[in-house]
Design an enzyme around this catalytic site. Structure first.
Site, PDB file in Angstrom:
ATOM      1  N   LYS A 103      41.440  32.946  52.477  1.00  0.00           N
ATOM      2  CA  LYS A 103      42.773  32.947  52.015  1.00  0.00           C
ATOM      3  C   LYS A 103      44.015  32.994  52.190  1.00  0.00           C
ATOM      4  O   LYS A 103      43.645  33.228  54.027  1.00  0.00           O
ATOM      5  CB  LYS A 103      42.435  34.955  52.216  1.00  0.00           C
ATOM      6  CG  LYS A 103      42.808  35.897  50.661  1.00  0.00           C
ATOM      7  CD  LYS A 103      42.179  35.579  49.204  1.00  0.00           C
ATOM      8  CE  LYS A 103      42.685  36.168  48.482  1.00  0.00           C
ATOM      9  NZ  LYS A 103      42.070  36.538  46.994  1.00  0.00           N
ATOM     10  N   ASP A 143      46.977  35.363  43.977  1.00  0.00           N
ATOM     11  CA  ASP A 143      46.786  36.668  44.305  1.00  0.00           C
ATOM     12  C   ASP A 143      48.173  37.136  43.742  1.00  0.00           C
ATOM     13  O   ASP A 143      48.536  37.027  42.854  1.00  0.00           O
ATOM     14  CB  ASP A 143      46.759  36.523  45.148  1.00  0.00           C
ATOM     15  CG  ASP A 143      45.734  37.775  45.622  1.00  0.00           C
ATOM     16  OD1 ASP A 143      44.075  37.907  45.240  1.00  0.00           O
ATOM     17  OD2 ASP A 143      45.831  38.496  46.622  1.00  0.00           O
TER      18      ASP A 143
HETATM   19  P1  NAD Z   1      48.702  42.272  40.413  1.00  0.00           P
HETATM   20  O1  NAD Z   1      50.133  41.816  41.530  1.00  0.00           O
HETATM   21  O2  NAD Z   1      49.117  41.623  39.388  1.00  0.00           O
HETATM   22  O3  NAD Z   1      48.375  44.044  39.957  1.00  0.00           O
HETATM   23  C1  NAD Z   1      48.187  44.733  40.660  1.00  0.00           C
HETATM   24  C2  NAD Z   1      48.675  46.532  40.010  1.00  0.00           C
HETATM   25  O4  NAD Z   1      48.356  47.037  40.987  1.00  0.00           O
HETATM   26  C3  NAD Z   1      50.285  45.890  39.381  1.00  0.00           C
HETATM   27  O5  NAD Z   1      49.969  46.510  37.909  1.00  0.00           O
HETATM   28  C4  NAD Z   1      50.760  47.411  40.406  1.00  0.00           C
HETATM   29  O6  NAD Z   1      51.105  48.383  39.717  1.00  0.00           O
HETATM   30  C5  NAD Z   1      49.100  48.145  40.365  1.00  0.00           C
HETATM   31  N1  NAD Z   1      48.976  48.714  41.721  1.00  0.00           N
HETATM   32  C6  NAD Z   1      49.209  48.905  42.577  1.00  0.00           C
HETATM   33  N2  NAD Z   1      48.784  50.028  43.797  1.00  0.00           N
HETATM   34  C7  NAD Z   1      48.652  50.818  42.873  1.00  0.00           C
HETATM   35  C8  NAD Z   1      48.028  52.076  43.168  1.00  0.00           C
HETATM   36  N3  NAD Z   1      47.586  52.756  44.082  1.00  0.00           N
HETATM   37  N4  NAD Z   1      47.346  52.744  42.158  1.00  0.00           N
HETATM   38  C9  NAD Z   1      47.256  52.404  40.581  1.00  0.00           C
HETATM   39  N5  NAD Z   1      47.485  50.893  40.601  1.00  0.00           N
HETATM   40  C10 NAD Z   1      48.470  50.565  41.467  1.00  0.00           C
HETATM   41  O7  NAD Z   1      47.622  41.896  41.209  1.00  0.00           O
HETATM   42  P2  NAD Z   1      46.018  41.279  40.164  1.00  0.00           P
HETATM   43  O8  NAD Z   1      46.331  39.767  40.567  1.00  0.00           O
HETATM   44  O9  NAD Z   1      46.429  41.671  38.899  1.00  0.00           O
HETATM   45  O10 NAD Z   1      44.838  41.806  41.410  1.00  0.00           O
HETATM   46  C11 NAD Z   1      44.710  43.455  41.901  1.00  0.00           C
HETATM   47  C12 NAD Z   1      43.084  42.982  42.549  1.00  0.00           C
HETATM   48  O11 NAD Z   1      42.406  41.919  41.829  1.00  0.00           O
HETATM   49  C13 NAD Z   1      43.395  42.645  43.623  1.00  0.00           C
HETATM   50  O12 NAD Z   1      42.583  43.161  44.272  1.00  0.00           O
HETATM   51  C14 NAD Z   1      43.098  40.393  43.469  1.00  0.00           C
HETATM   52  O13 NAD Z   1      42.779  40.561  44.728  1.00  0.00           O
HETATM   53  C15 NAD Z   1      42.277  41.095  42.678  1.00  0.00           C
HETATM   54  N6  NAD Z   1      41.534  39.739  42.075  1.00  0.00           N
HETATM   55  C16 NAD Z   1      42.896  39.364  40.932  1.00  0.00           C
HETATM   56  C17 NAD Z   1      42.518  38.350  40.514  1.00  0.00           C
HETATM   57  C18 NAD Z   1      43.126  36.645  39.627  1.00  0.00           C
HETATM   58  O14 NAD Z   1      42.776  36.432  39.294  1.00  0.00           O
HETATM   59  N7  NAD Z   1      44.615  37.760  39.767  1.00  0.00           N
HETATM   60  C19 NAD Z   1      41.017  37.469  40.953  1.00  0.00           C
HETATM   61  C20 NAD Z   1      40.119  37.820  41.797  1.00  0.00           C
HETATM   62  C21 NAD Z   1      40.669  39.063  42.123  1.00  0.00           C
END
Ligand code: NAD
Length: 411
Positions: A103, A143
Site C-alpha cells: 500500500k 485508493d
Molecule cells: P473516496 O475518497 O472516493 O470516498 C470517500 C468518501 O468518504 C467521501 O464521500 C467522503 O466524503 C466520505 N467520508 C470521509 N470521512 C467521512 C466521515 N467521517 N463520515 C462520512 N463520510 C466520510 O474513497 P473510496 O475509494 O470510496 O474509499 C473508501 C474506503 O473504501 C476506503 O477505506 C478505501 O480504502 C476503501 N476501498 C476502496 C476501494 C476502491 O476501489 N475505491 C477498494 C477497496 C477498499
C-alpha cells in the site's frame, strides 16, 4: 486517533490463538517486508516549492508481487499505510489471486491542489518509487482521492523512466491505457455479491434497508448497485452530513446533486443529520464506505443494523468488533467485502499480460464467481472454528499466506 497498525497486530494475535501457525512464520507476519519513505518536491503554481511525504509499504510477497492502492490524504501516516498493506496481503489470499500485499500514500490534501500540482505530486511519487515497482514486483492502484486519471499519469511516468511499455505495473488505469471494463465499480459490485449472500444467510428480506457511510468511489457505486438489486437505501453520509429518508432515497438524484454541487441533497421528506448519524439510523444493513476506525468503543452502542458489510478498510476497531459479535451483529470483514476492487485489478493485469481485453460481462461473471467462492470459503472456516466472519476470513487467509511462506522455505 488510534493506530490502525496496532489493530492489525491485535487481529493477528487473536487469529493465531485460533489457528496456531508455525511460530517462526507468525513472527514474520507481524512485520512488513519493506517500508519506503520518500520526499516529493513540487514546484507549486505560485512559484514556491512544497515537499510532500510519500510512503510505500511492501508487506508480504509470498503469494505474488505486492499489490495495493495509493492514498492521497492529509492524515496519511506510516502506520496507516503499513496497516493497509497488511490487509491487502490477507485480502488477495481470501479471494485466491496470485498477489501479495502492499500500500502507498502521500500526505496531501488534494482539495488544495490545482490539476497541474496534482499531476506533479503523482509523477513525483512514481519517480521516487520507480526502482521498487514493476508488474512482477509491486503493482499500485487507486485508493482514497486517487483515480484513473492519476493512474494514467503514474503509468506514463513509470514507462518514461524504464523506457518500455509495462501496463501491468499499475491497475485502475483509464480504458485507453489498458484499464479493465468494470474496474471503476468493481469494489462495490464485489461487495454487492457478498452482501446478497450474507443477507441470505441471515434471512433478511430482498428489500432490506441499508445505510451507507461515505459517498465516494466505493459508497456511491454501492448505493446505485444495491438500489438496482432491490434494496432500500435509507441513509447516505459524506464527511459533511447524512441524508435520511425512512421510505428510501432516490440514488440517481442524490448522485447528480453531489456531482454538481459537492453536497448531499436535502430532498422533500429527507432529514439532514450530522455525518456521524448514519451509523445509528434504523437500517437492517450498514455499509461503512469511508475511512478506518469509524465504528469504535464510544459509538458502537448506537448501531441498530443486523449486518455490517465493510466496504471501507478497517472501519471497525477491534474493541467495537468484539462488542458487535457479542450483540449478535454479523460483520462481513473488509478483506472479503471490499476485495472486488483488487480482484478486477488482477483481471486487469491478466488482460494486460494477454494483450486482449475482456467484455464487461466477462469481467462481471468472473468477479461473481471469485467473490461467491471466497464467501463460501470464509463462511465454512467461520463455522469450522465456531467464530466470527472476520476471524474466519483471517484464519482462511493467513493459512494460505503461511503455506506459501513455508513452501518458499521462509520459516
Ligand atoms: P473516496 O475518497 O472516493 O470516498 C470517500 C468518501 O468518504 C467521501 O464521500 C467522503 O466524503 C466520505 N467520508 C470521509 N470521512 C467521512 C466521515 N467521517 N463520515 C462520512 N463520510 C466520510 O474513497 P473510496 O475509494 O470510496 O474509499 C473508501 C474506503 O473504501 C476506503 O477505506 C478505501 O480504502 C476503501 N476501498 C476502496 C476501494 C476502491 O476501489 N475505491 C477498494 C477497496 C477498499
Amino acid at each position: 486517533m488510534s493506530n490502525p497498525f496496532e489493530s492489525v497486530l491485535t487481529q493477528l494475535c487473536l487469529v493465531q490463538e485460533l489457528i496456531h501457525l508455525d511460530d517462526n512464520i507468525f513472527k514474520r507476519l507481524l512485520f512488513p517486508e519493506r517500508v519506503i519513505e520518500v520526499s516529493i518536491p513540487v514546484k507549486m503554481d505560485d512559484g514556491t516549492t512544497s515537499v510532500f511525504t510519500g510512503y510505500r509499504s511492501q508487506y508480504n510477497s509470498a503469494r505474488g508481487p505486492y499489490k495495493g492502492g495509493i492514498r492521497f490524504h492529509k492524515d496519511v501516516s506510516l502506520n496507516e499505510v503499513k496497516a493497509l498493506s497488511a490487509w491487502m496481503t490477507w485480502k488477495t489470499a481470501v479471494v485466491d489471486i496470485p498477489l501479495g500485499g502492499g500500500k502507498g500514500g502521500v500526505v496531501v490534501d488534494t482539495k488544495t491542489l490545482s490539476d497541474r500540482e496534482l499531476e506533479a505530486v503523482s509523477r513525483g511519487y512514481i519517480r521516487a518509487l520507480a526502482p521498487f515497482l514493476g508488474s512482477d514486483r509491486d503493482v499500485p492502484a487507486p485508493d482514497v482521492s486517487t483515480d484513473a486519471r492519476v493512474m494514467g499519469w503514474m503509468l506514463d511516468e513509470y514507462e518514461h523512466i524504464v523506457g518500455y511499455r509495462d501496463p501491468g505495473v499499475i491497475t485502475g488505469k483509464p480504458l485507453s491505457l489498458g484499464g479493465s471494463l468494470g474496474r471503476e465499480y468493481a469494489t462495490a459490485l464485489g461487495a454487492l455479491f457478498i452482501l446478497v449472500q450474507a443477507a441470505q444467510k441471515l434471512h433478511l428480506p430482498k428489500n432490506a434497508t441499508v445505510a451507507i457511510q461515505g459517498f465516494g468511489n466505493g459508497g456511491s457505486h454501492a448505493a446505485r448497485l444495491l438500489e438496482e438489486a432491490g434494496y432500500t437505501i435509507v441513509a447516505i453520509a459524506d464527511s459533511k452530513s447524512t441524508v435520511y429518508r425512512s421510505e428510501g432515497l432516490n440514488i440517481s438524484e442524490i448522485t447528480e446533486h453531489k456531482r454538481t454541487t459537492g453536497n448531499l441533497k436535502t430532498c422533500s421528506g429527507c432529514e439532514k443529520l450530522s455525518s456521524e448519524a448514519v451509523l445509528s439510523v434504523p437500517a437492517d444493513i450498514l455499509v461503512p464506505a469511508a475511512l478506518e476506525n469509524a465504528i469504535h468503543r464510544d459509538n458502537v452502542k448506537n448501531i441498530q443494523a443486523k449486518l455490517i458489510v465493510e466496504v471501507a478498510n478497517g472501519p471497525v476497531t477491534p474493541e467495537a468488533d468484539a462488542i458487535l459479535y457479542n450483540r449478535g451483529i454479523t460483520v462481513v470483514p473488509d478483506i472479503l467485502a471490499n476485495a472486488g476492487g483488487v480482484t478486477v485489478s488482477y483481471f486487469e493485469q491478466v488482460q494486460n499480460a494477454m494483450n486482449y481485453m475482456w467484455t464487461e460481462e466477462d469481467v462481471k461473471n468472473k468477479l461473481k464467481e471469485k467473490m461467491e467462492t471466497a464467501f463460501e470459503s470464509v463462511w465454512d472456516t467461520k463455522e469450522r472454528y465456531n467464530t466470527s466472519m472476520r476471524m474466519g476470513a483471517y484464519a482462511f487467509a493467513l493459512t494460505k499466506v503461511a503455506q506459501a511462506m513455508k513452501d518458499r522455505g521462509r520459516v
